[in-house]
Design a protein around this motif. Sequence first.
Motif, PDB file in Angstrom:
ATOM      1  N   GLY A  34       0.799  -1.224   0.000  1.00 34.47           N
ATOM      2  CA  GLY A  34       0.000   0.000   0.000  1.00 34.47           C
ATOM      3  C   GLY A  34       0.825   1.263   0.000  1.00 34.47           C
ATOM      4  N   TRP A  35       2.153   1.120  -0.111  1.00 37.51           N
ATOM      5  CA  TRP A  35       3.056   2.269  -0.094  1.00 37.51           C
ATOM      6  C   TRP A  35       3.091   2.884  -1.500  1.00 37.51           C
ATOM      7  N   SER A  36       2.038   3.565  -1.857  1.00 42.46           N
ATOM      8  CA  SER A  36       1.960   4.166  -3.183  1.00 42.46           C
ATOM      9  C   SER A  36       0.946   5.287  -3.164  1.00 42.46           C
ATOM     10  N   ALA A  37       0.874   6.012  -4.288  1.00 42.96           N
ATOM     11  CA  ALA A  37      -0.079   7.112  -4.402  1.00 42.96           C
ATOM     12  C   ALA A  37      -1.474   6.615  -4.733  1.00 42.96           C
ATOM     13  N   LYS A  38      -1.612   5.322  -5.106  1.00 42.29           N
ATOM     14  CA  LYS A  38      -2.907   4.752  -5.476  1.00 42.29           C
ATOM     15  C   LYS A  38      -3.601   5.619  -6.523  1.00 42.29           C
ATOM     16  N   SER A  39      -2.937   5.788  -7.627  1.00 45.28           N
ATOM     17  CA  SER A  39      -3.456   6.659  -8.677  1.00 45.28           C
ATOM     18  C   SER A  39      -4.833   6.214  -9.139  1.00 45.28           C
ATOM     19  N   SER A  40      -5.721   7.188  -9.323  1.00 50.36           N
ATOM     20  CA  SER A  40      -7.072   6.901  -9.807  1.00 50.36           C
ATOM     21  C   SER A  40      -7.218   7.231 -11.282  1.00 50.36           C
ATOM     22  N   GLU A  41      -6.096   7.452 -11.962  1.00 50.65           N
ATOM     23  CA  GLU A  41      -6.157   7.823 -13.377  1.00 50.65           C
ATOM     24  C   GLU A  41      -6.784   6.720 -14.217  1.00 50.65           C
ATOM     25  N   PHE A  42      -6.500   5.461 -13.865  1.00 48.54           N
ATOM     26  CA  PHE A  42      -7.051   4.363 -14.659  1.00 48.54           C
ATOM     27  C   PHE A  42      -8.557   4.225 -14.458  1.00 48.54           C
ATOM     28  N   LEU A  43      -9.091   4.797 -13.374  1.00 47.10           N
ATOM     29  CA  LEU A  43     -10.527   4.757 -13.146  1.00 47.10           C
ATOM     30  C   LEU A  43     -11.256   5.776 -14.006  1.00 47.10           C
ATOM     31  N   HIS A  44     -10.684   6.975 -14.071  1.00 49.82           N
ATOM     32  CA  HIS A  44     -11.313   8.023 -14.867  1.00 49.82           C
ATOM     33  C   HIS A  44     -10.317   9.157 -15.062  1.00 49.82           C
ATOM     34  N   LYS A  45      -9.987   9.434 -16.310  1.00 47.51           N
ATOM     35  CA  LYS A  45      -9.047  10.489 -16.628  1.00 47.51           C
ATOM     36  C   LYS A  45      -9.814  11.674 -17.204  1.00 47.51           C
ATOM     37  N   ASP A  46      -9.692  12.829 -16.543  1.00 43.36           N
ATOM     38  CA  ASP A  46     -10.431  13.996 -16.998  1.00 43.36           C
ATOM     39  C   ASP A  46      -9.621  15.256 -16.722  1.00 43.36           C
ATOM     40  N   ALA A  47     -10.214  16.408 -17.056  1.00 52.64           N
ATOM     41  CA  ALA A  47      -9.517  17.684 -16.894  1.00 52.64           C
ATOM     42  C   ALA A  47      -9.278  18.020 -15.428  1.00 52.64           C
ATOM     43  N   LEU A  48     -10.208  17.613 -14.562  1.00 59.76           N
ATOM     44  CA  LEU A  48     -10.027  17.875 -13.137  1.00 59.76           C
ATOM     45  C   LEU A  48      -8.769  17.205 -12.604  1.00 59.76           C
TER      46      LEU A  48
END
Length: 239
Positions: A34-48
């Motif tokens: 769990g030592w990570s940023a846990k990126s949510s980019e793969f869930l949904h990539k948008d302008a926000l």
Amino acid sequence: MTYFDIFLWVVVPYISLTIFVLGHIYRYNTDQFGWSAKSSEFLHKDALLKWGSILFHYGIVFVFFGHVAGVLIPKGFYDAIGISEEMYHFGAVWFGGLAGVATVIGGFLLTVRRMTNKRVARNSAKMDLLTLLWIGVVVVIGFTNTVGYTASGGEFDYRTTIGPWFRGILTFRPYPDLIAYAPIGFQLHVFAAFILFALWPFTRLVHVWSLPLEYLTRKYVLYRKITPRRTIREVNRRN
């Protein structure tokens, strides 16, 4: 100065820093996955995500180095190299102010995304949102101090008060009287920051220490386009 001041500006900082150090050691030894940023980019990539991430990360980096320059480096060093009071405060107000604005806007965009995007919200831990909100509290209070107090001509100088106090904490020679009489805005900023230090090991902020420095010396990975027929011929040739 009262016993409550000693508790706030001596006991609380040492408790926070102890949790910060031991918490990281515990987290690394028990939860390396769990030592990570846990990126949510793969869930949904948008302008926000794009603009929020850029503004937040660049802003927070400059905010960090601004604090190093203003708190960890003694005022006498700047005097020795010819940086006047006016020059320092110009940089603190304008560059620090811009970094603070970027951090606040970026954090706001990331928070809105995490709260309004259903897919991201379902896969987010409560601590993720708490972390963003608390960083926002720390940054907003600090930004208010910089712009609202320092820029308006306030006579309080954190480089001769909070700076020596914090360096005294790190060298185990605390001087709580240096901060006990500071303006309430600066005290709130410092107290909120120590709460953040105590929370740090148990949040995604731990990924700050996982810089991919090996990328600086790693050789390039070469990708070559091949066709299925060519692959089959090469396999047959080897066999």
